[in-house]
Scaffold this active site. Structure first.
Site, mmCIF file in Angstrom:
data_model
loop_
_atom_site.group_PDB
_atom_site.id
_atom_site.type_symbol
_atom_site.label_atom_id
_atom_site.label_comp_id
_atom_site.label_asym_id
_atom_site.label_seq_id
_atom_site.Cartn_x
_atom_site.Cartn_y
_atom_site.Cartn_z
ATOM 1 N N ASP A 80 94.246 112.110 82.023
ATOM 2 C CA ASP A 80 92.930 112.614 81.670
ATOM 3 C C ASP A 80 92.332 111.683 80.611
ATOM 4 O O ASP A 80 93.072 110.959 79.924
ATOM 5 C CB ASP A 80 93.064 114.044 81.137
ATOM 6 C CG ASP A 80 91.760 114.586 80.584
ATOM 7 O OD1 ASP A 80 90.751 114.539 81.306
ATOM 8 O OD2 ASP A 80 91.756 115.050 79.422
ATOM 9 N N ILE A 81 91.023 111.709 80.467
ATOM 10 C CA ILE A 81 90.369 110.771 79.550
ATOM 11 C C ILE A 81 89.936 111.445 78.249
ATOM 12 O O ILE A 81 90.503 111.218 77.188
ATOM 13 C CB ILE A 81 89.167 110.096 80.243
ATOM 14 C CG1 ILE A 81 89.652 109.236 81.415
ATOM 15 C CG2 ILE A 81 88.374 109.242 79.241
ATOM 16 C CD1 ILE A 81 88.548 108.616 82.241
ATOM 17 N N ASP A 82 88.910 112.285 78.307
ATOM 18 C CA ASP A 82 88.324 112.866 77.096
ATOM 19 C C ASP A 82 89.256 113.903 76.479
ATOM 20 O O ASP A 82 89.643 114.884 77.119
ATOM 21 C CB ASP A 82 86.973 113.501 77.416
ATOM 22 C CG ASP A 82 85.966 112.459 77.858
ATOM 23 O OD1 ASP A 82 85.358 111.815 76.985
ATOM 24 O OD2 ASP A 82 85.797 112.274 79.079
#
Length: 242
Positions: A14-16
């Protein structure tokens, strides 16, 4: 202790809130150069079995991490790009649903509308006081969402509408059937309620998970912050996967 990354790992990130610190708006996040370099090394060491798993669109992901362009899942599963670059997308959301979200953005100060065609999101990080209004609106329009077979999810300061049956979990399961991910043991990292769909299926896929900031069911390790995740990835990339 954080589980090691072996040569047979498929790394799914996942990024954020996991790789990157949250910002006041999605466009204000900062991507450290050493993170991009570490991810490039890891993608090479894992023979391409590295993918982003994000609510952002694929175009947005690519702009953030350029020149890195690995396999990726965008729009919470609405977009899937394999390691071969082939992209599959869910159909656009019904106009009636998009109109509701656009109307809220027009009439409630501080809301940020993000239209990804196959999904639409309202970010309220700049207007936290609008949460009661948004909750009431989602409840009011619940019958329409139901009739259009659309689910509305509530993440970190965001509401997002997407097609029923489209989520990160189903997208990860699909990606793990494709080369070079097939036959590998998935290692997924996430930090939001939208990542629960992946954490739920990991045991059935023989995978492992870690979370950031909060312990979710089934995870093996919890990082305090994205900074800790970045440090760990840089160390692993430098040492090389085993």
């Amino acid at each position: 202790m954080m589980p090691p990354i072996g040569g047979n790992t498929a790394l799914l990130l996942d990024i954020d809130g996991t790789l990157l610190d949250l910002a006041r708006t999605p466009d204000l996040v900062r991507v450290p150069g050493d993170l991009v370099r570490a991810l490039e090394k890891l993608a090479h060491q894992l023979s391409g079995a590295l993918a982003f798993v994000s609510g952002r669109s694929l175009d947005n992901i690519d702009r953030l991490f350029a020149p890195l362009r690995p396999a990726a899942i965008g729009a919470h599963g609405g977009e899937i790009r394999g390691a071969d670059g082939q992209v599959t997308r869910a159909p656009p959301l019904p106009d009636a649903v998009r109109s509701i979200f656009a109307g809220l953005a027009d009439h409630v100060p501080g809301l940020l509308l993000e239209d990804k065609e196959c999904a639409v999101a309202l970010h309220y990080r700049l207007a936290p006081e609008s949460l009661p209004v948004l909750l009431a609106a989602m409840d009011k329009h619940a019958p329409l969402f139901e009739s259009e077979k659309v689910n509305v999810i509530h993440g970190k300061a965001v509401f997002e509408a997407r097609h029923r049956g489209v989520d990160k979990g189903t997208a990860v399961a699909s990606l793990l059937r494709q080369p070079p991910f097939a036959g590998r043991r998935g290692l997924f990292g996430g930090g939001d309620t939208t990542d629960l769909d992946v954490f739920r299926i990991l045991p059935h896929l023989g995978g492992r998970g870690f979370s950031v900031g909060k312990r979710f069911p089934g995870v093996e390790h919890v990082f305090e912050s994205p900074h800790g995740v970045r440090q760990w990835l840089c160390r692993v990339a430098e040492a090389g996967v085993r």
